[in-house]
Every structure is written in structure tokens, then in C-alpha cells.
Write an enzyme that holds these catalytic residues in place. Structure first.
Site, PDB file in Angstrom:
ATOM      1  N   GLU A   1       0.834  -1.202   0.000  1.00 36.16           N
ATOM      2  CA  GLU A   1       0.000   0.000   0.000  1.00 36.16           C
ATOM      3  C   GLU A   1       0.870   1.253   0.000  1.00 36.16           C
ATOM      4  OE1 GLU A   1      -2.873   0.143   3.215  1.00 36.16           O
ATOM      5  OE2 GLU A   1      -3.913   1.833   2.262  1.00 36.16           O
TER       6      GLU A   1
ATOM      7  N   ASN B   1     -12.304  -1.313  -1.227  1.00 35.02           N
ATOM      8  CA  ASN B   1     -11.611  -1.944  -0.093  1.00 35.02           C
ATOM      9  C   ASN B   1     -12.288  -1.513   1.203  1.00 35.02           C
ATOM     10  OD1 ASN B   1      -9.097  -2.934   1.534  1.00 35.02           O
ATOM     11  ND2 ASN B   1      -9.304  -0.782   2.123  1.00 35.02           N
ATOM     12  N   GLU B   2     -12.562  -2.448   2.048  1.00 36.50           N
ATOM     13  CA  GLU B   2     -13.169  -2.139   3.359  1.00 36.50           C
ATOM     14  C   GLU B   2     -14.234  -1.051   3.218  1.00 36.50           C
ATOM     15  OE1 GLU B   2     -10.278  -1.479   6.503  1.00 36.50           O
ATOM     16  OE2 GLU B   2      -9.523  -3.515   6.324  1.00 36.50           O
TER      17      GLU B   2
ATOM     18  N   TYR C   1      -7.208  -9.043  11.089  1.00 35.79           N
ATOM     19  CA  TYR C   1      -5.942  -8.732  11.762  1.00 35.79           C
ATOM     20  C   TYR C   1      -5.942  -9.344  13.156  1.00 35.79           C
ATOM     21  CZ  TYR C   1      -4.599  -5.416   8.127  1.00 35.79           C
ATOM     22  OH  TYR C   1      -4.219  -4.855   6.935  1.00 35.79           O
TER      23      TYR C   1
ATOM     24  N   GLU D   1      -6.142  -9.245   3.605  1.00 36.56           N
ATOM     25  CA  GLU D   1      -5.362  -8.533   4.623  1.00 36.56           C
ATOM     26  C   GLU D   1      -5.420  -9.373   5.885  1.00 36.56           C
ATOM     27  OE1 GLU D   1      -5.911  -4.285   5.207  1.00 36.56           O
ATOM     28  OE2 GLU D   1      -6.417  -4.022   3.082  1.00 36.56           O
TER      29      GLU D   1
ATOM     30  N   GLN E   1       1.915  -6.154   5.578  1.00 36.58           N
ATOM     31  CA  GLN E   1       2.136  -5.856   4.180  1.00 36.58           C
ATOM     32  C   GLN E   1       3.552  -6.304   3.803  1.00 36.58           C
ATOM     33  OE1 GLN E   1       1.048  -1.834   3.118  1.00 36.58           O
ATOM     34  NE2 GLN E   1      -0.946  -1.973   4.150  1.00 36.58           N
TER      35      GLN E   1
HETATM   36  O1  AHR Z   1      -3.078  -2.481   6.138  1.00 32.56           O
HETATM   37  C1  AHR Z   1      -3.369  -1.265   6.742  1.00 32.56           C
HETATM   38  C2  AHR Z   1      -4.824  -0.887   6.618  1.00 32.56           C
HETATM   39  O2  AHR Z   1      -5.612  -1.811   7.300  1.00 32.56           O
HETATM   40  C3  AHR Z   1      -5.399  -0.891   5.226  1.00 32.56           C
HETATM   41  O3  AHR Z   1      -5.177   0.303   4.569  1.00 32.56           O
HETATM   42  C4  AHR Z   1      -6.867  -1.100   5.461  1.00 32.56           C
HETATM   43  O4  AHR Z   1      -7.479  -1.788   4.400  1.00 32.56           O
HETATM   44  C5  AHR Z   1      -6.914  -1.882   6.754  1.00 32.56           C
HETATM   45  O5  AHR Z   1      -7.802  -1.329   7.647  1.00 32.56           O
END
Ligand code: AHR
Length: 518
Positions: A58, A205-206, A273, A324, A375
């Protein structure tokens, strides 16, 4: 936190059967630390798609600028502007798919800002990640150049939040139309005579969050509208990825699928996450246990979201994509100032986390299409770290080495395994086979218990084998610019006797066993 694990509990995941049915009573009364594992080479799950080992870059901190891209005039050794050391390490590992340009950045990115003569590209504020000014020097052509160098398949995340259907359709035409149209000719004029043939396109995205803070119904209607204008050019059929749930948010997936009401995207992207309250190198034992325990819920999320999708007409055709994932620790401001936004160390704990995730993907190989850790360089659970955007050092993290240990699984067929302990911090195992090779990866997530593995291979026997291990008893240990090879895979002893394999698996370790089978 309570780490009292019952050695008599059996794995309850869909990838496991009852161990008690398969081995004689008495054998189950394992001595303390002994972990009995059965690998059922005759019980296939599905192919371990190389795409499970995919990545994400990113425009955030020093991931792209300074991490992957230093510019052609940089004193940092580079290949046409790409950081040479980073390219070499990543080529060695192999990057199946690379997702770009975000993340949150995607829904504020307008692709035309990143094409044409660099000095004429507009300067934009990166509103999500620190409000710095982007000069647009890394755009579509530069990303495609990176993918070519890495041998990676590109995955573009399109802009829904602040973009339009026309903007997305034009980006696809610009990339994929061979010649003849104004957009194709513009690409050719900009130095790419051949179409880019980009297959993977994220539709936002999201979008439940930074991608427009939408309700699933609103997003689904936009998805329907955007998808109408997405076409194939020059034979490249786009594979659209819809923005999916935050973790195991069933409400989002149901709201999206109900409103979609027929038709199906190629894939649905879930983000998961594994957070934690401590700085990466200062984890407490309790927080380590809490964070690693989250992986149990990740596995549940994969099975539950898959079941949910399968319940819809054509839902079984939708690829579940975890684009992610990874640990997200507390990031001190001084680290961000020095190295870049969301710059985070990877420790032995992080490597164990990577191993837990990658084992899950193998065990759920029949339910997943692609997974991209967040990432690739310098941001969150990265594979490589540089000492800031200007720094010349580039090192491989423990997470890089954990990925390297899983590489032998790629394209093999995952098979079922059985373990005694299904608790979140029990031993984690996965296995895959092809022809006469069987690969087994073991992860010991415990910080306070060493295991002895007693593994039975059911359905074949082994002639010989070798093992590699990534291990450090200190969960806060990491590779640093001063000591870049503190934690690297080492050869590890094992005993193979026909269909039985024994090996020590010390606390906090990731190990790969490769066996030649009869
Ligand atoms: O990876 C960091 C951020 O986490 C990304 O920009 C977003 O998609 C997620 O919330």
C-alpha cells in the site's frame, strides 16, 4: 492467562477426524510434552494454491516509497528505481500475487494521477496515512514493472468510495485493451506496447470502513452498478473481488449477498488482523498468548464465511479471499517518525503467528482462493524491513523466514491431520503431498512448553526426511539491522522409521519436515 492445555482434547476442525478412533488406547496417554500427530495422506483436502502466500503493498509509510521504490537516481542500489536488495529477497521467496495500491488508500486513489510524464503528475495528499504529499511517481506502469521483476501476478484495488464506475472501467481498458482505443494508445504512448493483462480487480476496499463507511446494502448496489461496466479486453477476463467482511462479520456478508440477489463476484475479500496491545519487541507472556489465540477464530471465520456463501445460489463459485491478515501490534510514534507510518518489527512471536496462519490456509485449502499478508515491506507484519525510506539496509524478518518454510507446500495437495490438542495454543500442524514427497509443517505456539513430536503417517511410509526449524526461546527476539540473521531457518534433527517420525519441537518454533515417501 490460562495456558492449562488438556492433552486429551482432540482437534474439532473440519480438517480433522477423531484420533482416538485410529490409534490404540494407551498410546493416547502421552508423556508430558509428547504430541501425537497423525497425517492421513489418503484424505485429501484440496490444492495449496500458491496464491495463499500472496502479498499486499500500500501507499503507506515506507512500504512503496523508500521500501520497494527508491527512484532511479537514488544512492541506494536499485534496478531501474526498485530497491535491488528487496527485489532479490522477494524473488527468492516468490510472490504469487501482489495487491496494490491499498488498503484504505485505494478508495482515494485516482489512477490517472499515476500515469504519464512523472513531472506532470499531480501531487495529492494521502489523507488516510499521515497527510503527506504523494508525488504520484509510483503509478500503474511502475507497479506493473515491479510485478514483472518479482514474477508476481498483479491485483489492483479499484476505487469505489470516492471513484466512479467509469473510472474503474477506464483503468481496466487502459491496462488490458491491446491497441486501437484512445486509452490503449495512451498506454502504448506511455511506454507499454503490450497490454498488462490484469486479471484481479478489487471493487473497493473495506467499504464498511475507510472505503466509504457504507452499509452492506449500499455497497452491494454499488457493486452491481460497477460490475456492469467491467469488461474483458484482449481476452483478459477480469476476476472481480468484492469488499467483504471485517473479520467474521456475518451481517455484512448476508447484507451484501441478499442485496446482490443473484450473480456472483469472482471473490469476496475478508480482512482479519490479529491485534495486540504491546510494542512488537516488548510483548508480555499474557499478551502473546492472547494474540496467538486469535488464530483459532480466524479458522472459524473461514469455515463460517464459506458455509454462509455456499448457502446462496452460485455462492459456491465465490472465492473466499483473505487479502489482509497478520499481527498488528502497538506502534510507537518514535518508530513511525524514524522509519515510516505503521513500521513494525517482526519477532519470533510474529513468525509463530505467520506459521499458525499458513497452517490454517493449508487445512482449509478447499475453502480459500487467495490470502495476502499485510504488508510486504516496512508496514505491519512485513517480510522485509529497511532502516527508513532513505536507509540502505534491507533485512529479512522472521515472517519472511516463516513464509520460506511454507514454500514447499505450494501447489501440493493438502491432506488431513489429527492432533490431540484443539485448544487455541495447542500444537498447529498441516501437511501436503505430491508424488513421492510429503511436507509437514509444525508450529509450537507455547512459550512455556517444549514438545516431542510423535507423528504417524497413515497411507504411506517414508524412506528419508529432513527438517528445518525457525526458533528462538525469546518471543521478543528479532532480526535487526545490526544482527540481520539472528533468527534464520536451521537444519533440525529428526528420526524417520517407516511410517513414524519423531522430532523435538521446542517452544516458539516453526518447523518444516520434507519426507520422501514410498
Ligand atoms: O493495512 C493497513 C490498513 O488496514 C489498510 O489500509 C486497510 O485496508 C486496513 O484497515
Amino acid at each position: 492467562m490460562g495456558l492449562q492445555l488438556s492433552r486429551r482434547q482432540f482437534v474439532g476442525s473440519t480438517a480433522a477426524l477423531s484420533l482416538s478412533a485410529l490409534i490404540p488406547r494407551g498410546m493416547l496417554a502421552a508423556s508430558s510434552g509428547t504430541q501425537r500427530v497423525i497425517v492421513r495422506t489418503d484424505a485429501e483436502i484440496g490444492v495449496v494454491r500458491p496464491e495463499f502466500h500472496s502479498h499486499f503493498a500500500e501507499h503507506l509509510g515506507s512500504c512503496v516509497y523508500g521500501g520497494l521504490w527508491v527512484g532511479k537516481k537514488s544512492p541506494i542500489p536499485n534496478l531501474e528505481g526498485y530497491r535491488k536488495q528487496a527485489i532479490e529477497y522477494l524473488r527468492e521467496l516468490g510472490v504469487p500475487v501482489l495487491r496494490w495500491p491499498g488498503g484504505c488508500y485505494a478508495d482515494d486513489y485516482h489512477w490517472r494521477d499515476g500515469i504519464g510524464p512523472v513531472e506532470q503528475r499531480p501531487k495529492r495528499v494521502n489523507i488516510h496515512w499521515g497527510g503527506y504529499v504523494e508525488d504520484g511517481s509510483f503509478g500503474t506502469h511502475e507497479f506493473m514493472g515491479l510485478c514483472r521483476l518479482l514474477g508476481a501476478e498483479p491485483y489492483f484495488a479499484g476505487n469505489v468510495g470516492s471513484g466512479s464506475p467509469r473510472e474503474l472501467r477506464d483503468w481496466i481498458e487502459y491496462c488490458n485493451m491491446p491497441s486501437g482505443s484512445t486509452l490503449a494508445e495512451e498506454r502504448i504512448k506511455n511506454g507499454a506496447p503490450e497490454p498488462f493483462r490484469v486479471r484481479y480487480w478489487g471493487v473497493g476496499n473495506e467499504n464498511w470502513g475507510c472505503g466509504g463507511w457504507m452499509r452492506p446494502e449500499v455497497y452491494a448496489n454499488l457493486y452491481r452498478q460497477f460490475s456492469v461496466y467491467v469488461r474483458q479486453y484482449g481476452g483478459t477476463q477480469p476476476y472481480l473481488v468484492a469488499s467483504g467482511p471485517n473479520g467474521n462479520d456475518r451481517k455484512w456478508t448476508r447484507g451484501f449477498m441478499d442485496t446482490l440477489d443473484g450473480g456472483a463476484p469472482g471473490g469476496l475479500s475478508m480482512h482479519y488482523y490479529e491485534g495486540g496491545p504491546d510494542r512488537a519487541t516488548e510483548y508480555s507472556a499474557d499478551h502473546l498468548g492472547q494474540q496467538l489465540s486469535i488464530f483459532k477464530r480466524v479458522e472459524e471465520a473461514i469455515t463460517e464465511q464459506r458455509t454462509l456463501l455456499d448457502g446462496y445460489r452460485d455462492g459456491h463459485k465465490i472465492g473466499l479471499i483473505l487479502d489482509e491478515w497478520g499481527v498488528w501490534d502497538k506502534i510507537p510514534e518514535e518508530d513511525e517518525k524514524r522509519y515510516g507510518k505503521l513500521w513494525m518489527q517482526s519477532t519470533m512471536r510474529s513468525a509463530v503467528a505467520a506459521g499458525l496462519g499458513l497452517n490454517i490456509f493449508n487445512r482449509q485449502a478447499d475453502k480459500l482462493f487467495m490470502c495476502n499478508i499485510a504488508q510486504i515491506v516496512n508496514v505491519l507484519q512485513s517480510l522485509l524491513l529497511t532502516d527508513g525510506p532513505e536507509g540502505k539496509s534491507c533485512i529479512r524478518t522472521t515472517t519472511y523466514h516463516a513464509f520460506a518454510l511454507f514454500k514447499p507446500h505450494r501447489s501440493k495437495t493438502a491432506v488431513r491431520i489429527e492432533t490431540q490438542d484443539s485448544s487455541p495454543l495447542g500444537i498447529s500442524v498441516s501437511a501436503s503431498r505430491a508424488e513421492k514427497e510429503l511436507v509437514i509443517t509444525f508450529v509450537n505456539p507455547r512459550h512455556d512448553a517444549d514438545f516431542e513430536i510423535d507423528c504417524t503417517i497413515q497411507g504411506s511410509s517414508a524412506r528419508e526426511g529432513k527438517a528445518q526449524i525457525l526458533h528462538d526461546p525469546d518471543w521478543n527476539a528479532c532480526n535487526t539491522f545490526e544482527n540481520p540473521n539472528r533468527i534464520i531457518p536451521q537444519t533440525h534433527p529428526l528420526t524417520v522409521e517407516g511410517s513414524r517420525l519423531r522430532m523435538d519441537l521446542p517452544r516458539l518454533s516453526v518447523a518444516t519436515v520434507t519426507l520422501n515417501t514410498a
